[in-house]
Structure formats: C-alpha cells, structure tokens
Write a protein that holds these residues in place. Structure first.
Motif, mmCIF file in Angstrom:
data_model
loop_
_atom_site.group_PDB
_atom_site.id
_atom_site.type_symbol
_atom_site.label_atom_id
_atom_site.label_comp_id
_atom_site.label_asym_id
_atom_site.label_seq_id
_atom_site.Cartn_x
_atom_site.Cartn_y
_atom_site.Cartn_z
ATOM 1 N N VAL A 217 0.840 -1.204 0.000
ATOM 2 C CA VAL A 217 0.000 0.000 0.000
ATOM 3 C C VAL A 217 0.870 1.247 0.000
ATOM 4 C CG1 VAL A 217 -1.674 1.339 1.346
ATOM 5 C CG2 VAL A 217 -1.958 -1.137 1.111
ATOM 6 N N LEU A 218 1.895 1.255 0.830
ATOM 7 C CA LEU A 218 2.775 2.419 0.932
ATOM 8 C C LEU A 218 3.578 2.626 -0.348
ATOM 9 C CD1 LEU A 218 4.055 1.911 4.600
ATOM 10 C CD2 LEU A 218 2.290 3.492 3.793
ATOM 11 N N ALA A 219 3.986 1.536 -1.002
ATOM 12 C CA ALA A 219 4.725 1.657 -2.258
ATOM 13 C C ALA A 219 3.837 2.233 -3.356
ATOM 14 C CB ALA A 219 5.283 0.295 -2.671
ATOM 15 N N VAL A 220 2.581 1.809 -3.394
ATOM 16 C CA VAL A 220 1.641 2.351 -4.386
ATOM 17 C C VAL A 220 1.433 3.846 -4.150
ATOM 18 C CG1 VAL A 220 -0.748 2.301 -5.183
ATOM 19 C CG2 VAL A 220 0.481 0.154 -4.801
ATOM 20 N N ILE A 221 1.275 4.230 -2.883
ATOM 21 C CA ILE A 221 1.117 5.651 -2.561
ATOM 22 C C ILE A 221 2.357 6.435 -2.980
ATOM 23 C CG2 ILE A 221 0.975 7.292 -0.643
ATOM 24 C CD1 ILE A 221 -0.864 5.320 0.770
ATOM 25 N N ALA A 222 3.540 5.872 -2.744
ATOM 26 C CA ALA A 222 4.789 6.541 -3.142
ATOM 27 C C ALA A 222 4.827 6.769 -4.648
ATOM 28 C CB ALA A 222 5.986 5.713 -2.694
ATOM 29 N N ALA A 223 4.436 5.763 -5.416
ATOM 30 C CA ALA A 223 4.448 5.884 -6.878
ATOM 31 C C ALA A 223 3.436 6.925 -7.345
ATOM 32 C CB ALA A 223 4.156 4.534 -7.514
ATOM 33 N N LEU A 224 2.227 6.887 -6.786
ATOM 34 C CA LEU A 224 1.202 7.855 -7.182
ATOM 35 C C LEU A 224 1.609 9.273 -6.823
ATOM 36 C CD1 LEU A 224 -2.040 5.922 -6.143
ATOM 37 C CD2 LEU A 224 -1.162 6.293 -8.450
ATOM 38 N N ALA A 225 2.197 9.441 -5.633
ATOM 39 C CA ALA A 225 2.623 10.777 -5.208
ATOM 40 C C ALA A 225 3.753 11.295 -6.089
ATOM 41 C CB ALA A 225 3.068 10.739 -3.746
ATOM 42 N N GLY A 226 4.667 10.416 -6.469
ATOM 43 C CA GLY A 226 5.758 10.821 -7.353
ATOM 44 C C GLY A 226 5.240 11.271 -8.715
ATOM 45 N N LEU A 227 4.313 10.507 -9.278
ATOM 46 C CA LEU A 227 3.726 10.880 -10.567
ATOM 47 C C LEU A 227 2.949 12.190 -10.457
ATOM 48 C CD1 LEU A 227 2.449 7.380 -11.737
ATOM 49 C CD2 LEU A 227 4.343 8.690 -12.736
ATOM 50 N N ALA A 228 2.210 12.351 -9.358
ATOM 51 C CA ALA A 228 1.452 13.588 -9.161
ATOM 52 C C ALA A 228 2.386 14.784 -9.039
ATOM 53 C CB ALA A 228 0.582 13.471 -7.918
ATOM 54 N N THR A 229 3.530 14.591 -8.391
ATOM 55 C CA THR A 229 4.504 15.678 -8.245
ATOM 56 C C THR A 229 5.026 16.120 -9.606
ATOM 57 O OG1 THR A 229 5.173 14.767 -6.096
ATOM 58 C CG2 THR A 229 6.653 16.373 -7.123
ATOM 59 N N ALA A 230 5.359 15.149 -10.457
ATOM 60 C CA ALA A 230 5.808 15.480 -11.815
ATOM 61 C C ALA A 230 4.705 16.216 -12.576
ATOM 62 C CB ALA A 230 6.215 14.215 -12.561
ATOM 63 N N GLY A 231 3.463 15.800 -12.381
ATOM 64 C CA GLY A 231 2.335 16.454 -13.045
ATOM 65 C C GLY A 231 2.137 17.886 -12.565
ATOM 66 N N ILE A 232 2.266 18.098 -11.270
ATOM 67 C CA ILE A 232 2.118 19.452 -10.712
ATOM 68 C C ILE A 232 3.205 20.372 -11.268
ATOM 69 C CG2 ILE A 232 2.339 20.807 -8.588
ATOM 70 C CD1 ILE A 232 1.023 18.404 -7.128
ATOM 71 N N GLU A 233 4.423 19.875 -11.307
ATOM 72 C CA GLU A 233 5.525 20.682 -11.834
ATOM 73 C C GLU A 233 5.283 21.023 -13.304
ATOM 74 O OE1 GLU A 233 10.305 20.548 -11.294
ATOM 75 O OE2 GLU A 233 9.397 18.764 -12.191
ATOM 76 N N TYR A 234 4.840 20.039 -14.078
ATOM 77 C CA TYR A 234 4.540 20.268 -15.510
ATOM 78 C C TYR A 234 3.461 21.335 -15.672
ATOM 79 C CZ TYR A 234 2.715 19.477 -20.195
ATOM 80 O OH TYR A 234 2.278 19.665 -21.482
ATOM 81 N N LEU A 235 2.375 21.218 -14.917
ATOM 82 C CA LEU A 235 1.272 22.168 -15.043
ATOM 83 C C LEU A 235 1.706 23.581 -14.660
ATOM 84 C CD1 LEU A 235 -1.719 20.081 -13.636
ATOM 85 C CD2 LEU A 235 -1.353 20.809 -16.012
ATOM 86 N N TRP A 236 2.526 23.694 -13.620
ATOM 87 C CA TRP A 236 2.970 25.028 -13.211
ATOM 88 C C TRP A 236 3.755 25.709 -14.329
ATOM 89 C CZ3 TRP A 236 2.001 28.716 -9.863
ATOM 90 C CH2 TRP A 236 2.908 29.772 -9.767
ATOM 91 N N TYR A 237 4.724 24.989 -14.886
ATOM 92 C CA TYR A 237 5.540 25.586 -15.940
ATOM 93 C C TYR A 237 4.715 25.825 -17.210
ATOM 94 C CZ TYR A 237 9.879 25.159 -13.342
ATOM 95 O OH TYR A 237 10.874 25.315 -12.405
ATOM 96 N N ALA A 238 3.728 24.973 -17.453
ATOM 97 C CA ALA A 238 2.901 25.136 -18.651
ATOM 98 C C ALA A 238 1.950 26.319 -18.528
ATOM 99 C CB ALA A 238 2.112 23.855 -18.915
ATOM 100 N N LEU A 239 1.408 26.550 -17.326
ATOM 101 C CA LEU A 239 0.379 27.569 -17.149
ATOM 102 C C LEU A 239 0.893 28.907 -16.632
ATOM 103 C CD1 LEU A 239 -2.395 25.327 -15.516
ATOM 104 C CD2 LEU A 239 -2.199 26.012 -17.917
ATOM 105 N N ALA A 240 1.989 28.888 -15.889
ATOM 106 C CA ALA A 240 2.404 30.107 -15.190
ATOM 107 C C ALA A 240 3.720 30.692 -15.671
ATOM 108 C CB ALA A 240 2.495 29.826 -13.678
#
Length: 297
Positions: A217-240
């Motif tokens: 469960v913790l490994a799945v959360i780690a993977a999802l959080a890592g992917l979400a972090t990359a997505g947040i960074e992408y959206l920030w640079y794309a939009l702002a």
C-alpha cells in the motif's frame, strides 16, 4: 518556597517533559529542531553572514521553515501508524506551534523589510494576490495556534476538531503562496506540493480501510505521489511561466544535473514503505535471538 507538587506541575509545562513531568528525549530533540533554524538566522544577522540582504534572506527562510514545520505536523498522524510509534503524537502540537511562530516571524521580517510602512504593507497584502494568500494562511495558523491549549480543546469539544481540520486547507494556501513567491524556480515548492499529495493519499487510504502498515500500500502511494509531483511541476511551468513544460517533464529522466522533486517524493515514500519491513525483521530477530542464545548455552 516551591513545593514538590508545584515543581512537578511547573515541569509538566516545559517543552521537553511529559505531562507527568518526566524528561522526554523525543520532545527535547523536536524542540531543539524547531529552535535551530531561528537560532541560525539570529546568529547570521548578528554576525552579518547572511549575505548583502540579510533581512530578505531571513524573510524567505522563515517562510520556508513555517511551511516545512506545518507539513511535518501533518505527517505525524500517518507516520505514527506506519512506524507503529504512537509517542510521535506528543510532538505534533509542538511542530504546529513552530509553524505558526515562524509564519508570524516571517510577517514581522516583512514589516522590517518594508521599513515599517504599515499603510504600504496593508495595501500590498490587499493588492498582491500571493501576499493575500500568505496572509490568510498566517491568520489561519494563528487561529489554530491559540486554540492548541488543553483548555481550548476541552471548551470547544467537537468544534475544536472541525476547526483544526482547516490545517489541510491552510497547507494548500501556504504551498500556493510558495509557488507564487518562488516564481520561476519552484523546485522546493513542487517538493512541498508533492509531499502534500502523499499526505492526502495516506489519509484517503486510511479512510478507505487500507492498512498503512502494508509495504505494498505504501509503495503504491509513493508511486502515485511521485507521478502527481511530476504532473504538478509540468502544469505550473505550462500555465504560469514561459519555460517549455515538456523539457521540465523530460528532465525527470535526466539525472546528470539534479534529481527532480518527483523522485525525492517517490524515494521518501519508498523509505516509509520500508519501515514496516524493518519492523518485521526486527521483531523476528528479537524472537530468534533468545532461542539462539539458549541453544548455545
């Protein structure tokens, strides 16, 4: 003259003692950790070692530490379940108060940086969106701080729990303020946002009945959080920003220059996933060791 009972009562209010007055190494370490950044900044201001703009540096550092301690306070609840270390809850209030103290100091240094021009400061807070968000987050932290006493908890009852659930919203405002203030270099802001996603995933997993002591469960959360972090960074640079977001996203697979925030979030999550494994190995070792010693005897 102070009696033994009075001395015990006084010691119970010290930051490094338990309610019964006994010394707590955990609380002492946490208290020292909350003081260390402030003492470092005071030393830097007194010795003029913070650079050409010491007040500005201290202003930014206190804001950063306010967010760090706020997020650490939110980490306590899932971490004590992951690590099966219930005593961690004893330092949650301390970390939250540290976040409020550094946020208040952050505002105070902003006042100093603006030469105590209160009318200008008020107008800036109203007109500049990132300052408005930061100020709202500060007011929220102050409200949580003044209601963190045992007396307030007793008087407010269930309303106390409702009020302190606002911590999660305040954390979002603080992270957004961090992004807006950081402008083009949002590395640490992205890191904080990724950790926040991980915290919310831990909370959601627990609510849905998932076992936070499960490495899977913790490994799945780690993977999802890592992917979400990359997505947040992408959206920030794309939009702002005008920086090509695709290059930033591709940089997550290029380790020649730096390790991107997504990998730090994923690695931290995987380290947490390893805690139940270490606890299981330690428990089995403690079971086997007496048998081994007995066999040798």
């Amino acid at each position: 003259m102070v009696t033994g009972t009075q001395a015990s009562s006084i010691s119970g209010y010290l930051p490094w003692t338990e309610r019964n007055g006994r010394f707590s190494s955990l609380k002492f370490i946490a208290f020292a950790a909350t003081l260390a950044p402030g003492l470092y900044l005071v030393f830097g201001l007194l010795t003029n070692t913070l650079g050409p703009k010491p007040v500005t540096i201290a202003l930014h550092e206190t804001g950063d530490w306010a967010i760090r301690f706020l997020f650490l306070s939110l980490l306590i609840t899932p971490l004590r379940r992951i690590a099966a270390w219930n005593r961690l809850v004893n330092i949650r209030r301390m970390l939250g108060l540290a976040a409020a103290a550094y946020a208040l100091l952050h505002l105070g240094l902003y006042v100093v940086d603006q030469a105590f021009d209160l009318s200008k400061i008020a107008s800036e807070i109203v007109l500049r969106f990132y300052l408005t968000i930061g100020f709202v987050a500060l007011v929220g932290l102050m409200a949580l701080g003044v209601t963190s006493t045992d007396g307030a908890i007793r008087r407010m009852g269930q309303n106390w729990h409702r009020l302190h659930k606002l911590t999660y919203g305040i954390a979002i405002l603080a992270a957004f303020h961090f992004f807006l203030q950081s402008k083009s270099d949002v590395t640490e802001a992205t890191l904080m946002a990724g950790f926040y996603v991980a915290l919310m995933l831990y909370r959601a997993a627990q609510k849905r009945g998932f076992n936070l002591a499960s490495p899977v469960v913790l490994a799945v959360i780690a993977a999802l959080a890592g992917l979400a972090t990359a997505g947040i960074e992408y959206l920030w640079y794309a939009l702002a920003t005008g920086i090509p977001a695709e290059r930033v996203l591709a940089a997550n697979l290029d380790f020649r220059y730096s390790i991107r925030p997504a990998w730090w979030v994923f690695g931290t999550g995987m380290a947490f996933a390893g805690l139940p494994v270490l606890r299981m190995i330690s428990g089995r070792f403690r079971q086997v060791l007496p048998r081994f010693s007995s066999a040798r005897t």
